[in-house]
Design an enzyme around this catalytic site. Sequence first.
Site, short mmCIF file in Angstrom:
data_model
loop_
_atom_site.label_atom_id
_atom_site.label_comp_id
_atom_site.label_asym_id
_atom_site.label_seq_id
_atom_site.Cartn_x
_atom_site.Cartn_y
_atom_site.Cartn_z
N GLY A 10 47.56 46.56 -18.83
CA GLY A 10 48.63 45.88 -19.79
C GLY A 10 47.94 47.03 -20.96
O GLY A 10 47.66 46.47 -22.28
N ASN A 104 50.91 35.15 -23.46
CA ASN A 104 51.36 34.06 -23.69
C ASN A 104 52.20 33.26 -21.93
O ASN A 104 53.48 32.64 -21.77
CB ASN A 104 52.95 34.55 -23.84
CG ASN A 104 52.45 34.14 -25.57
OD1 ASN A 104 51.18 33.60 -26.15
ND2 ASN A 104 53.65 35.26 -26.68
N SER A 130 46.50 34.98 -30.88
CA SER A 130 47.01 34.63 -31.43
C SER A 130 46.97 35.65 -32.44
O SER A 130 45.91 36.38 -33.10
CB SER A 130 47.21 33.57 -32.52
OG SER A 130 48.61 33.51 -33.48
N LYS A 184 47.94 27.74 -27.49
CA LYS A 184 48.43 28.38 -27.93
C LYS A 184 49.86 28.49 -28.00
O LYS A 184 50.99 29.15 -29.12
CB LYS A 184 47.67 29.93 -27.40
CG LYS A 184 48.69 30.98 -27.67
CD LYS A 184 48.76 31.81 -28.46
CE LYS A 184 49.33 32.59 -29.44
NZ LYS A 184 50.71 33.16 -28.89
N HIS A 187 50.72 26.38 -31.00
CA HIS A 187 50.70 26.68 -32.23
C HIS A 187 51.61 27.58 -32.34
O HIS A 187 51.94 27.54 -33.31
CB HIS A 187 49.35 27.77 -31.58
CG HIS A 187 49.55 29.15 -32.48
ND1 HIS A 187 49.86 30.37 -32.52
CD2 HIS A 187 48.63 29.55 -33.78
CE1 HIS A 187 49.89 31.00 -33.89
NE2 HIS A 187 49.35 30.33 -33.99
N ASN A 188 52.57 28.33 -31.36
CA ASN A 188 53.73 28.99 -31.35
C ASN A 188 54.89 27.91 -31.60
O ASN A 188 55.60 28.45 -32.25
CB ASN A 188 53.88 29.67 -30.31
CG ASN A 188 53.26 31.00 -29.95
OD1 ASN A 188 51.91 31.24 -30.48
ND2 ASN A 188 53.86 31.37 -29.64
N GLU A 191 54.46 27.65 -35.06
CA GLU A 191 54.65 29.15 -36.19
C GLU A 191 56.71 28.79 -36.22
O GLU A 191 56.90 28.93 -37.47
CB GLU A 191 54.47 30.02 -35.01
CG GLU A 191 54.50 31.29 -35.58
CD GLU A 191 54.07 32.49 -34.83
OE1 GLU A 191 55.14 33.33 -33.89
OE2 GLU A 191 52.73 32.90 -33.92
N TYR A 192 57.09 28.54 -35.18
CA TYR A 192 58.52 28.41 -34.42
C TYR A 192 59.30 27.64 -35.96
O TYR A 192 59.80 27.98 -36.88
CB TYR A 192 59.16 27.69 -33.88
CG TYR A 192 59.49 28.60 -32.67
CD1 TYR A 192 58.37 29.58 -32.33
CD2 TYR A 192 60.32 28.75 -31.94
CE1 TYR A 192 58.54 30.49 -31.16
CE2 TYR A 192 60.44 29.29 -30.93
CZ TYR A 192 59.40 30.53 -30.35
OH TYR A 192 60.21 30.98 -29.37
N LYS A 262 60.36 33.82 -26.98
CA LYS A 262 60.04 34.25 -26.12
C LYS A 262 59.37 32.97 -25.19
O LYS A 262 58.77 33.90 -24.05
CB LYS A 262 58.84 34.86 -26.39
CG LYS A 262 58.91 36.45 -26.46
CD LYS A 262 57.21 37.14 -26.91
CE LYS A 262 57.68 38.80 -27.33
NZ LYS A 262 56.27 39.85 -26.67
N ARG A 289 67.35 28.41 -33.58
CA ARG A 289 67.29 30.48 -33.25
C ARG A 289 67.89 30.90 -31.65
O ARG A 289 68.59 31.60 -31.03
CB ARG A 289 65.94 30.67 -32.11
CG ARG A 289 64.84 31.05 -33.24
CD ARG A 289 63.30 31.72 -33.20
NE ARG A 289 62.49 31.42 -33.46
CZ ARG A 289 61.10 32.01 -33.71
NH1 ARG A 289 61.12 32.88 -32.16
NH2 ARG A 289 60.08 31.69 -34.57
#
Length: 465
Positions: A10, A104, A130, A184, A187-188, A191-192, A262, A289
């Site tokens: 990838g 993710n 991240s 993770k 964490h996101n 973050e949002y 995502k 969002r």
Amino acid sequence: MTTASMGLIGVGTMGSALALNIAENGHDIALYNLDARTIDALIDQAGDLAPRLTKTETVADLVVAMPSPRAIILLVPAGGPVETTIDALLPHLSPGDTIIDGGNSDFRDTMRRTERVEAAGFQYLGVGVSGGEEGARHGPSMMVGGSKDSWEPLRPVLEAIAAKYQGSPCVAHLGPDGAGHFVKTVHNGIEYADMQMIAEVYGLLRDGEGRAPGEIAPLFTRWNDGALQSYLIEITGQVLAAVDPETGNPMVDMIVDQAGQKGTGRWTVIEAIRMGQSASVIEAAVGARVLSSERPVRQAASEILGEAPKGTASFDEADLEAALLVGRILAYAQGFRILKAASEEFSWDLDYATIAEIWRAGCIIRSSLLDDISKAFRSELPHGRLVLSEEFAALLQQNIGALRRVVAQAVTIGLPVPALSSAVSWYDEIRQARGTADVIQGQRDFFGAHGFRRVDKEGDFHGPW
């Protein structure tokens, strides 16, 4: 063919950056991508690092290019592509080889894949990464889940390529199977919430006061020198200061106001609800969002329902700064409570202080608060709650008035602050010794005979209705 010590499947934006990071830290790496031209472009631009990069034409070639035991990083889209890549790899691996999913992925998928790959005689690590492209290239924060046996041989490499905070690598083995990807995910979610609250404050200044982006940018730059110091505050100042080279307009004014996602923020909320935890600030950010994507509806509603008047308000800058600080603390508090619930449910034994420490550099939510969060978790926390620690309780009490004033003023004039208003409501809810769930229990007993507990004696009871 040059022998590679590691492999990567990838080679997109993140994969290319991580490959160069690995090469720069002295490790050969074999590369495979469906579109081989991306590998050619990477090698052409790699300069002195090019000899450490080996292009392969197939998954089988990738495996052959590496000595056993092998460590193969997957940086492919979550879901089906990960499954397809694992299917392609398994027939070519040898005992002791490790597959590392650095995307993710849903932690539940990682748990299932770990069981499958280990049953086939190989190792599997789910690693939350991240920091975006810049982090991948120069040092991300990494959250590792999997067996300790598969982590230890790779530890030197991952610690070498990780971000450093005062010399300490921002990577740690957090627990088995899906632990790394779950951390993770949360964490996101945080973050949002942080991004949404920053956007709300920007909206108050833009729409409430009528300030141009270039006038708002210095405020965020100044805040980044204080209690709000963080990566997101820093880049917000830069985003607002940027000018579109084509039109000369503020760059942010040329961006369509529809936020992408995502899925990790949504997963955080779903898992919080499944585990019986409140994630109201994160949920508000995810909801905002979603609503942002309905731009035609919002445009029609602005005509039918009317918009708040522009440029008629005046917000105290110190209040805005303090409101963001309170909101950020509460978002962290909700996130860590979700981590605790998952740790208990899945017997992960997560170390919350270590999680805070590996978030101090490299990751998107790095901020000056994380040192204090780590210290709080290394002390005795009342009921395990971050907001009840001595330092954070004092910070909240000192600054909650500012959040109230900001939210009250925004609501009065009709400007949306979904995450900030959720934050103040959650704060008030958690500190209410006697809540209002008594009437809910009465209603449930009335229509469904669900019963309730009494305050004056033990047992289950029904009302006189």
